[in-house]
Design a protein around this motif. Structure first.
Motif, PDB file in Angstrom:
ATOM      1  N   GLN A  15      12.236   5.809  -7.114  1.00 55.10           N
ATOM      2  CA  GLN A  15      13.161   4.695  -5.848  1.00 55.10           C
ATOM      3  C   GLN A  15      12.304   3.851  -4.555  1.00 55.10           C
ATOM      4  O   GLN A  15      12.202   2.531  -4.647  1.00 55.10           O
ATOM      5  N   ALA A  16      11.370   4.635  -4.064  1.00 47.77           N
ATOM      6  CA  ALA A  16      10.528   4.872  -3.264  1.00 47.77           C
ATOM      7  C   ALA A  16       9.912   3.469  -3.193  1.00 47.77           C
ATOM      8  O   ALA A  16       9.379   2.407  -2.791  1.00 47.77           O
ATOM      9  N   ALA A  17       8.884   3.582  -4.059  1.00 47.50           N
ATOM     10  CA  ALA A  17       8.185   2.707  -4.729  1.00 47.50           C
ATOM     11  C   ALA A  17       8.090   1.572  -5.090  1.00 47.50           C
ATOM     12  O   ALA A  17       7.257   1.183  -4.156  1.00 47.50           O
TER      13      ALA A  17
ATOM     14  N   THR B 132       0.784  -3.697  -7.535  1.00 42.82           N
ATOM     15  CA  THR B 132       1.822  -3.896  -8.340  1.00 42.82           C
ATOM     16  C   THR B 132       1.531  -3.171  -9.810  1.00 42.82           C
ATOM     17  O   THR B 132       2.419  -1.946  -9.529  1.00 42.82           O
ATOM     18  N   ALA B 133       0.345  -3.753 -10.327  1.00 47.36           N
ATOM     19  CA  ALA B 133       0.223  -2.924 -11.464  1.00 47.36           C
ATOM     20  C   ALA B 133      -0.193  -1.584 -11.180  1.00 47.36           C
ATOM     21  O   ALA B 133       0.247  -0.436 -11.854  1.00 47.36           O
ATOM     22  N   LYS B 134      -1.159  -1.026 -10.639  1.00 48.50           N
ATOM     23  CA  LYS B 134      -0.946   0.058  -9.895  1.00 48.50           C
ATOM     24  C   LYS B 134      -0.450   0.964  -9.774  1.00 48.50           C
ATOM     25  O   LYS B 134       0.012   1.827 -10.330  1.00 48.50           O
ATOM     26  N   VAL B 135       0.854   0.239  -9.182  1.00 52.03           N
ATOM     27  CA  VAL B 135       2.282   1.254  -8.924  1.00 52.03           C
ATOM     28  C   VAL B 135       2.517   1.368 -10.377  1.00 52.03           C
ATOM     29  O   VAL B 135       3.456   2.189 -10.719  1.00 52.03           O
ATOM     30  N   HIS B 136       2.648   0.618 -11.062  1.00 47.95           N
ATOM     31  CA  HIS B 136       3.720   0.335 -12.131  1.00 47.95           C
ATOM     32  C   HIS B 136       2.776   1.554 -13.316  1.00 47.95           C
ATOM     33  O   HIS B 136       3.844   2.364 -14.391  1.00 47.95           O
ATOM     34  N   LEU B 137       1.728   1.752 -13.312  1.00 46.39           N
ATOM     35  CA  LEU B 137       0.877   2.652 -14.157  1.00 46.39           C
ATOM     36  C   LEU B 137       1.173   3.874 -13.693  1.00 46.39           C
ATOM     37  O   LEU B 137       0.973   4.755 -14.211  1.00 46.39           O
ATOM     38  N   THR B 138       0.265   4.146 -12.385  1.00 43.55           N
ATOM     39  CA  THR B 138       1.248   5.794 -11.891  1.00 43.55           C
ATOM     40  C   THR B 138       2.280   5.736 -11.831  1.00 43.55           C
ATOM     41  O   THR B 138       2.848   7.444 -12.144  1.00 43.55           O
ATOM     42  N   LEU B 139       3.791   5.033 -12.575  1.00 44.11           N
ATOM     43  CA  LEU B 139       4.735   5.717 -12.939  1.00 44.11           C
ATOM     44  C   LEU B 139       5.540   5.903 -14.375  1.00 44.11           C
ATOM     45  O   LEU B 139       6.312   5.580 -13.905  1.00 44.11           O
TER      46      LEU B 139
ATOM     47  N   PRO C 289       3.787   0.907 -18.358  1.00 47.12           N
ATOM     48  CA  PRO C 289       2.485   0.077 -18.530  1.00 47.12           C
ATOM     49  C   PRO C 289       3.289  -1.578 -19.291  1.00 47.12           C
ATOM     50  O   PRO C 289       2.197  -2.656 -18.862  1.00 47.12           O
ATOM     51  N   ALA C 290       3.879  -1.853 -19.262  1.00 45.74           N
ATOM     52  CA  ALA C 290       4.578  -3.239 -19.743  1.00 45.74           C
ATOM     53  C   ALA C 290       4.691  -4.012 -18.685  1.00 45.74           C
ATOM     54  O   ALA C 290       3.870  -5.595 -18.185  1.00 45.74           O
ATOM     55  N   SER C 291       5.183  -3.103 -17.146  1.00 48.12           N
ATOM     56  CA  SER C 291       5.672  -4.463 -16.009  1.00 48.12           C
ATOM     57  C   SER C 291       3.975  -4.569 -15.429  1.00 48.12           C
ATOM     58  O   SER C 291       3.412  -5.058 -15.375  1.00 48.12           O
ATOM     59  N   ALA C 292       3.058  -3.378 -16.077  1.00 48.23           N
ATOM     60  CA  ALA C 292       1.932  -3.024 -14.776  1.00 48.23           C
ATOM     61  C   ALA C 292       1.369  -4.331 -15.557  1.00 48.23           C
ATOM     62  O   ALA C 292       0.240  -5.138 -15.415  1.00 48.23           O
ATOM     63  N   GLU C 293       1.147  -4.801 -16.763  1.00 50.84           N
ATOM     64  CA  GLU C 293       0.802  -5.856 -17.578  1.00 50.84           C
ATOM     65  C   GLU C 293       0.930  -7.088 -17.321  1.00 50.84           C
ATOM     66  O   GLU C 293      -0.137  -8.221 -17.169  1.00 50.84           O
TER      67      GLU C 293
ATOM     68  N   SER D 194       0.795  -0.865   0.137  1.00 48.31           N
ATOM     69  CA  SER D 194       0.012   0.016   0.118  1.00 48.31           C
ATOM     70  C   SER D 194       1.173   1.323  -0.048  1.00 48.31           C
ATOM     71  O   SER D 194       0.817   2.017  -1.018  1.00 48.31           O
ATOM     72  N   ALA D 195       2.110   1.163   0.560  1.00 51.95           N
ATOM     73  CA  ALA D 195       2.605   2.359   0.749  1.00 51.95           C
ATOM     74  C   ALA D 195       3.540   2.765  -0.085  1.00 51.95           C
ATOM     75  O   ALA D 195       4.081   3.666  -0.791  1.00 51.95           O
ATOM     76  N   ALA D 196       3.801   1.449  -1.484  1.00 49.88           N
ATOM     77  CA  ALA D 196       4.327   1.851  -2.628  1.00 49.88           C
ATOM     78  C   ALA D 196       3.104   2.646  -3.131  1.00 49.88           C
ATOM     79  O   ALA D 196       4.475   3.366  -4.679  1.00 49.88           O
ATOM     80  N   CYS D 197       2.081   2.565  -3.235  1.00 48.92           N
ATOM     81  CA  CYS D 197       1.419   2.659  -4.063  1.00 48.92           C
ATOM     82  C   CYS D 197       1.410   4.602  -3.743  1.00 48.92           C
ATOM     83  O   CYS D 197       0.826   5.075  -5.316  1.00 48.92           O
TER      84      CYS D 197
END
Length: 397
Positions: free
Chosen positions: A276-278, A313-320, A323-327, A264-267
């Motif tokens: 980097q923190a995420a 994890t997908a949410k974090v990668h989308l925010t950053l 999208p490939a990592s999110a998928e 949750s903190a990563a988000c």
């Protein structure tokens, strides 16, 4: 001499330790006679072992007041007096008097004992079963108004139960259940979009969790407060709540809770553009979950696991903006989230749709979003999922 199993069961039911029972009985004797009783944990052990099968009269009276039942129901057996063949027969009047006073005592004790109902562990377990049923509905259908009202009713039942006499252990357990009912009401309001009420319920949950002293319940309350802050657009406040939860003894003791809080903190770090923190938080979440043992945990925690961690994890990668990592993470989420958790599968499906859309696969993304739309139609109040669908349609245009 045989062990008094009925008394042992009564101690477990009411949550007494041997020392606590001795102190409670001594206090009752003090109130009745003006003199504090002399029982100790050793006295209780003698009763449990069967070494003493029939306590003194004052102790029997105290036992009946504390447990609200005859001492025979607690496994004690009256002593049989030996009658001498040469002893003269008691006068009829004396026998009548003794029988009459015994009858008065038998009637008077229940009436005085009924003034204060004793709450035991079975009452706490009954409330926990009701809570588990609500959490199961929340996990499968998501929050809605009826679920919110049911959770409030459960919290009120806990407060009513706490007005009666109970040991500190039983009271703490019921406070924990009340806190989790308040959290369930908050999550229902989050799903329906009523963030004002969600915030109130979250703060109530935090207060009750503190009164319970239960570490897992305190983690649940902080997590609820954190997510309300996220929905209100305040990731800094959410992160502060999660950091408070991570310092708790429960999060340090059980990697399962640490994983939930780190994910949750990563988000929150991602929302604050702290890349980097995420990513560090995601790594800690994965490591902690890999170390977590499979064991019984409160019903509110049943929806978290590898599938939910992959969704976050997908949410974090989308925010950053990856999208490939999110998928990749969303596909993993959908292979691990149980089919019964329809709402959570809906969220993971939408993460996948956004990841596909941001990689230019518009037609595939539209088809994926259509699957999420089908899930939304099955939910009583798909508030958050509908919001994600609306955001997707805007992005697709």
């Amino acid at each position: 001499m045989s062990r008094n199993l009925k008394l042992a069961a009564a101690l477990r039911e009411h949550g007494f330790t041997q020392q606590e029972l001795a102190e409670r009985l001594n206090a009752v004797q003090c109130r009745r006679t003006g003199r504090y009783g002399t029982l100790s944990d050793k006295s209780i052990r003698r009763w449990l072992s069967g070494e003493c099968g029939w306590p003194h009269a004052r102790q029997r009276d105290a036992l009946m007041e504390v447990f609200k039942c005859p001492v025979e129901d607690l496994g004690f057996v009256p002593r049989r007096r030996r009658r001498s063949s040469r002893a003269p027969e008691e006068p009829v009047n004396r026998r009548t008097f003794i029988g009459a006073t015994a009858g008065v005592t038998a009637v008077a004790l229940p009436s005085s004992a009924a003034a204060a109902t004793v709450v035991g562990m079975s009452d706490a377990r009954r409330l926990e079963e009701q809570l588990a049923a609500l959490n199961a509905v929340n996990d499968t259908q998501g929050g809605h108004r009826a679920l919110e009202l049911a959770a409030l009713k459960g919290a009120e039942a806990c407060r009513e139960t706490l007005t009666h006499s109970a040991t500190q252990r039983v009271r703490a357990r019921i406070y924990a259940v009340a806190a989790q009912f308040a959290s369930a009401a908050a999550w229902s309001c989050i799903d329906t979009g009523d963030l004002v009420q969600a915030s109130r319920y979250g703060q109530s949950s935090l207060t009750l969790a503190g009164l319970s002293g239960d570490g897992a319940t305190q983690v649940a309350a902080w997590n609820t407060v954190s997510f309300v802050a996220v929905q209100q657009g305040n990731p800094s406040e959410s992160l502060a709540a999660l950091k408070a939860a991570l310092t708790s003894a429960e999060a340090r003791r059980d990697p399962f809770y640490a994983s939930l809080l780190h994910a949750s903190a990563a988000c929150d770090h991602a929302t604050r553009a702290e890349r980097q923190a995420a990513l560090r938080r995601l790594g800690r979440a994965a490591d902690a979950l890999a170390r977590a043992q499979t064991k019984a945990r409160p019903s509110w925690a049943q929806s978290y696991g590898p599938g939910e961690m992959h969704t976050l994890t997908a949410k974090v990668h989308l925010t950053l903006g990856d999208p490939a990592s999110a998928e990749y993470a969303a596909h993993h989420a959908l292979t691990t989230i149980p089919p019964a958790l329809r709402r959570n599968r809906g969220f993971a499906t939408m993460r996948l749709a956004f990841a596909q859309l941001h990689q230019g696969e518009r037609e595939l993304a539209m088809a994926t979003a259509g699957t999420a739309y089908g899930i939304a139609r099955e939910l009583p109040d798909p508030g958050r999922l509908n919001t994600m669908l609306a955001d997707f349609r805007a992005a697709a245009r």
